[in-house]
Design a protein around this motif. Sequence first.
Motif, mmCIF file in Angstrom:
data_model
loop_
_atom_site.group_PDB
_atom_site.id
_atom_site.type_symbol
_atom_site.label_atom_id
_atom_site.label_comp_id
_atom_site.label_asym_id
_atom_site.label_seq_id
_atom_site.Cartn_x
_atom_site.Cartn_y
_atom_site.Cartn_z
ATOM 1 N N TYR A 1 1.604 -3.048 -1.367
ATOM 2 C CA TYR A 1 1.450 -1.588 -1.401
ATOM 3 C C TYR A 1 2.112 -1.018 -2.662
ATOM 4 O O TYR A 1 1.566 -0.120 -3.308
ATOM 5 C CB TYR A 1 2.048 -0.937 -0.147
ATOM 6 C CG TYR A 1 1.590 -1.600 1.148
ATOM 7 C CD1 TYR A 1 0.252 -1.960 1.322
ATOM 8 C CD2 TYR A 1 2.486 -1.872 2.182
ATOM 9 C CE1 TYR A 1 -0.171 -2.581 2.491
ATOM 10 C CE2 TYR A 1 2.065 -2.488 3.351
ATOM 11 C CZ TYR A 1 0.741 -2.851 3.498
ATOM 12 O OH TYR A 1 0.325 -3.466 4.639
ATOM 13 N N THR B 1 0.523 1.281 -5.658
ATOM 14 C CA THR B 1 1.020 2.622 -5.989
ATOM 15 C C THR B 1 1.202 2.732 -7.504
ATOM 16 O O THR B 1 0.830 3.738 -8.116
ATOM 17 C CB THR B 1 2.358 2.869 -5.275
ATOM 18 O OG1 THR B 1 2.167 2.601 -3.890
ATOM 19 C CG2 THR B 1 2.816 4.303 -5.439
ATOM 20 N N LEU C 1 1.031 9.529 0.055
ATOM 21 C CA LEU C 1 0.771 8.092 0.239
ATOM 22 C C LEU C 1 2.076 7.353 0.517
ATOM 23 O O LEU C 1 2.116 6.410 1.305
ATOM 24 C CB LEU C 1 0.121 7.496 -1.019
ATOM 25 C CG LEU C 1 -1.177 8.133 -1.505
ATOM 26 C CD1 LEU C 1 -1.678 7.408 -2.746
ATOM 27 C CD2 LEU C 1 -2.233 8.102 -0.411
ATOM 28 N N TYR D 1 -2.406 5.079 4.075
ATOM 29 C CA TYR D 1 -2.436 4.378 2.796
ATOM 30 C C TYR D 1 -2.477 2.861 3.010
ATOM 31 O O TYR D 1 -3.348 2.166 2.492
ATOM 32 C CB TYR D 1 -1.190 4.806 2.018
ATOM 33 C CG TYR D 1 -1.086 4.265 0.618
ATOM 34 C CD1 TYR D 1 -2.178 4.285 -0.244
ATOM 35 C CD2 TYR D 1 0.118 3.752 0.147
ATOM 36 C CE1 TYR D 1 -2.066 3.805 -1.544
ATOM 37 C CE2 TYR D 1 0.239 3.276 -1.148
ATOM 38 C CZ TYR D 1 -0.864 3.298 -1.983
ATOM 39 O OH TYR D 1 -0.752 2.819 -3.257
ATOM 40 N N GLN E 1 -8.472 8.338 4.381
ATOM 41 C CA GLN E 1 -8.687 6.932 4.024
ATOM 42 C C GLN E 1 -9.883 6.800 3.076
ATOM 43 O O GLN E 1 -9.844 6.030 2.118
ATOM 44 C CB GLN E 1 -8.856 6.089 5.297
ATOM 45 C CG GLN E 1 -7.575 6.102 6.138
ATOM 46 C CD GLN E 1 -7.701 5.401 7.477
ATOM 47 O OE1 GLN E 1 -8.624 4.631 7.706
ATOM 48 N NE2 GLN E 1 -6.761 5.673 8.370
ATOM 49 N N ILE F 1 -8.853 7.579 -0.314
ATOM 50 C CA ILE F 1 -8.076 6.478 -0.920
ATOM 51 C C ILE F 1 -9.011 5.363 -1.404
ATOM 52 O O ILE F 1 -8.856 4.837 -2.514
ATOM 53 C CB ILE F 1 -7.009 5.952 0.079
ATOM 54 C CG1 ILE F 1 -6.004 7.081 0.391
ATOM 55 C CG2 ILE F 1 -6.280 4.729 -0.493
ATOM 56 C CD1 ILE F 1 -5.074 6.795 1.564
#
Length: 540
Positions: free
Chosen positions: A102, A106, A196, A212, A239, A242
């Motif tokens: 993750y 980011t 997020l 996220y 979602q 994203i």
Amino acid sequence: MFVAMTNTIPRVRFAPSPTGLLHVGNARTALYNWLFARRADGLFLLRIEDTDLERSEARFETQLIEDLHWLGIDWDGGPGAPDEPDTGDHGPYRQSERLHIYAEHTERLLAEGKAYRCFCTPEELEAERAQAAAEQSSQVYSGRCRNLSQAEIDQNLAAGKHFAVRLRIEDHPLRFHDIVRGPVEFAAETVSDPVLVRSASGASAGVPVYNYVVTIDDALMGITHVIRGDDHISNTPKQVAIYEAFGWPVPEFAHLSTILGPDRERLSKRHGATSISVFRQMGYLPEAMANYLALLGWGAEDGKTETFTLAELVPIFSLERVTPSPAIFDFDKLNWLNRHYIKLADHERIAKLAERQFCLQKPGIFPLWTSNELYTAETIALLASLDPPIHLDIPTPELIGQRKAWFASLLSLFLPYVDYLAQLPVKSAFIFGFDPDAAHADPENAAILSADSARTVLSEFSCRVRTHSGLVTPEIFKTWINEVKAATGIKGKELFHPIRIALTGSHSGPDFDRVIPLIEEGAALGLAIPTVHDRLEQFC
Ligand code: GLU
């Protein structure tokens, strides 16, 4: 931009959070995912969403894996048992083991300008919220940090200011296709630059949020169809945004309806059992449970057939036949299916499951047989010959055989009366004795026993029982009843009810022909069961 998925092998996942026991609603989600994957020759993955560290517990993960196996659900990739490797090629499958993934994503979004750091303090955000409430408008983030210059950002970072990471939402409708509900569209502003990664504060230092991580995981695991509860519909536009930010294809969605209790309120403990492990402990069979879950929102094409094994469901299951209206959990139907599968099940299997229920509810009497794999006849004899002797109370194979046969006839008498196996010891309780005072005190019994005829019948009957020695057979019992009838002229209910109360504690129940042998043979096999003789003595 909407990127659709094409030409891929269907791949689905069940993504529970290990924060409690597996609820029937989640179990249905797992089952529908599994059926969909098996029908399509696709893959079914299990992913553990344990980012909520405070509420997630390893024991819930272990339990839910056990419950899924129990239902007959297997997976093509998922977390291994503790200290065991994961299975399948898409791991790690616990979100707590994917935090680095993750974080990398980011960085990517920030570098591409698709996400930005938001330095707003909780107080500032609260003020915005209050103002939106005062204006009765839905709260939309002001976008204050959307266009900070690099110099401002560097200054804030240098000052050690905490920040959240927000997605920069493009101003166009967010669309997705829901197989159960059809096309769904949300205005971009409804998702308003969602967070997020939460701002570091106290314990929750920079924690990525559910929407996220679920999107990153689904995309990296190649999920083509997201099948889940409809409590996630409102999360879906975020979602989708994203997916779009990363340029990933958006999967199809299927949101399954909420499960309600018979009173049309959300199914809860108030209605009875709601978690798979509780149903399991109550003595529901997995095939009944799986069959029932399949019917919770889906029905066969012929509109009639309701009994299906998993193997029968696989070729006929389709999401297109899943209804968007709420499913009502019908305990009566589940019970009906359970009785159906109990009848079909192998006797040995039911006997094993039933014995467990008796062991828990009647520990003084059960188990009726203990496995004697450790001691040979030679060891038993040797131990008995020592000084002081050691006597093992191990039933002989012959006695074990007789007790098994006795237990089988107990089951054949009482199984037709139960919805689930935990009821067996209750329904058959009188075979193991009953409290004569409570039986006398019962108002219905008291009314029957207060008649003169009842006293006459019982005194005549107990005389005969008292003078008899040895086993009472149904034939002997019948002879006594006929003799009492001839001697007193009392017949019908007046004759039978008092006798039945004295024998079983209640004026109604199964035939004497079946009850007498269970009582007498059970006592003869050394079980702590009062004989017909003992019962009459105690009662009269
Ligand atoms: N972990 C979520 C839940 O237990 C499921 C999320 C999802 O299926 O997208 O509700």
